[in-house]
Scaffold this active site. Sequence first.
Site, PDB file in Angstrom:
ATOM      1  N   GLN A 101       0.811  -1.211   0.000  1.00 24.19           N
ATOM      2  CA  GLN A 101       0.000   0.000   0.000  1.00 24.19           C
ATOM      3  C   GLN A 101       0.849   1.268   0.000  1.00 24.19           C
ATOM      4  OE1 GLN A 101      -2.514  -0.435   3.447  1.00 24.19           O
ATOM      5  NE2 GLN A 101      -3.583  -2.208   2.616  1.00 24.19           N
ATOM      6  N   HIS A 164      -0.889   0.051   5.643  1.00 22.48           N
ATOM      7  CA  HIS A 164      -1.380   1.109   6.527  1.00 22.48           C
ATOM      8  C   HIS A 164      -0.393   2.264   6.739  1.00 22.48           C
ATOM      9  CE1 HIS A 164      -4.445  -1.859   8.523  1.00 22.48           C
ATOM     10  NE2 HIS A 164      -4.440  -1.924   7.202  1.00 22.48           N
ATOM     11  N   GLU A 257     -14.326   5.081  10.277  1.00 23.20           N
ATOM     12  CA  GLU A 257     -14.721   6.181  11.164  1.00 23.20           C
ATOM     13  C   GLU A 257     -14.465   7.548  10.549  1.00 23.20           C
ATOM     14  OE1 GLU A 257     -13.687   4.077  15.489  1.00 23.20           O
ATOM     15  OE2 GLU A 257     -12.808   6.021  14.952  1.00 23.20           O
ATOM     16  N   TYR A 267      -8.771   8.164  20.206  1.00 21.32           N
ATOM     17  CA  TYR A 267      -9.919   7.711  19.417  1.00 21.32           C
ATOM     18  C   TYR A 267     -10.057   6.186  19.376  1.00 21.32           C
ATOM     19  CZ  TYR A 267     -10.755  12.519  18.627  1.00 21.32           C
ATOM     20  OH  TYR A 267     -11.040  13.837  18.865  1.00 21.32           O
ATOM     21  N   TYR A 278     -10.703  -9.033  10.527  1.00 19.74           N
ATOM     22  CA  TYR A 278     -10.974  -9.665   9.234  1.00 19.74           C
ATOM     23  C   TYR A 278     -11.298 -11.148   9.383  1.00 19.74           C
ATOM     24  CZ  TYR A 278      -9.166  -5.416   7.089  1.00 19.74           C
ATOM     25  OH  TYR A 278      -8.972  -4.111   6.711  1.00 19.74           O
TER      26      TYR A 278
END
Length: 382
Positions: A101, A164, A257, A267, A278
Amino acid sequence: MIRILALMLLPVVANAQVAQGRANADFAPAFAEQTRAPAMADTPITVEVFAEGLDGPWGIAPLGAGQFLVTEKPGALRVINADGSVSGPLSGLPDVAAQGQGGLLDVAVSPGFAQDRIVFWTYAKSVRGGLVTAAARGVLATDGSLSEVRDIFVQDSPARNGRHFGSRIIPMPDGTVWITTGDRGAGDGGTLVQNINSTHGKVIRVNADGSVPANNPFVGREGDDQIWSLGHRNMQGAAIGPGGLWTIEHGPRGGDELNQPKAGLNYGWPVVSYGINYRGSDVGEGQARAAGFEEPVYYWDPVIAPGGMMFYDGPYADWQGDLLIASLNPGGLVRLKIQDGRVVGEERMLTDVGRIRDVEVLDDGAVLVLLDAGEILRVTPG
């Protein structure tokens, strides 16, 4: 050449929830319309292909005079001209780690770009021990080269996986810069996201030269003084809207979110989540909320897999002040109407074009959306 792709005159549907399938988790929201807000009437839109032939476009920033900077995840930064033509790669970028990613990610220009020609970007950087998210800046010359290039933020604790990285970057008129990071795939067993001495899963706030603003929440106390807020999973969207900064992050199975991060607040990830892992197991101890953690403004289950987002400030009255969000899965463009800090309506558009990575609102009221498949679409409401 810009070509018309479709004219969509959609039926009006209102009051029911947006069709989105069965939830993965059975958590009840903390307040009304924290999830599955009423569906808004569908907007008639015209869709045109503005540019094509890009290799994994990830971020877009306006340069003025109808031109845009666009990043390609494999590592190229290009200019898109007003007629949709695409430049060759600009020179001067640092080495980009295009793995998984990771790659060349977001791009933004200085609020004073017309005078200072400063460009900011985020990227996956290879360092000893693995990969990190980094943010850099440089000066864009009229010949398309970048000079005076330097990092203004480099994430700590490298990981060898390619997951990520986040990340969005927003330079502000006051000389500060917002940067969002991901948890680097730590999952529900990760500890760095909740560690105030780590920059994993954090909103970062630095000055444009990489120094730390004196009013950051951890300045003068325990914690990394670059951190603004913590407990985030993988923030791939950020925008300035009512009240300041808003961010959006990927959950696991469920639990994407929308947040409005406040200084020093937590948070929740990976202790609490409105989703599940998953593999179907609980996140943390299987709680959606707990004391000491902030509630999201809104969440999705099932997910929309959010990319970039932007508040609409164009002339189309029905969208004024609404939040437009890129969706990677199931794909499309999501519109949220927000009143007094709460979501009161949702619309799904472009559900047949595939994965949308970023969105840019134009002065004339049209919206550009970046497709992972290599196209940029121009969407005109009304």
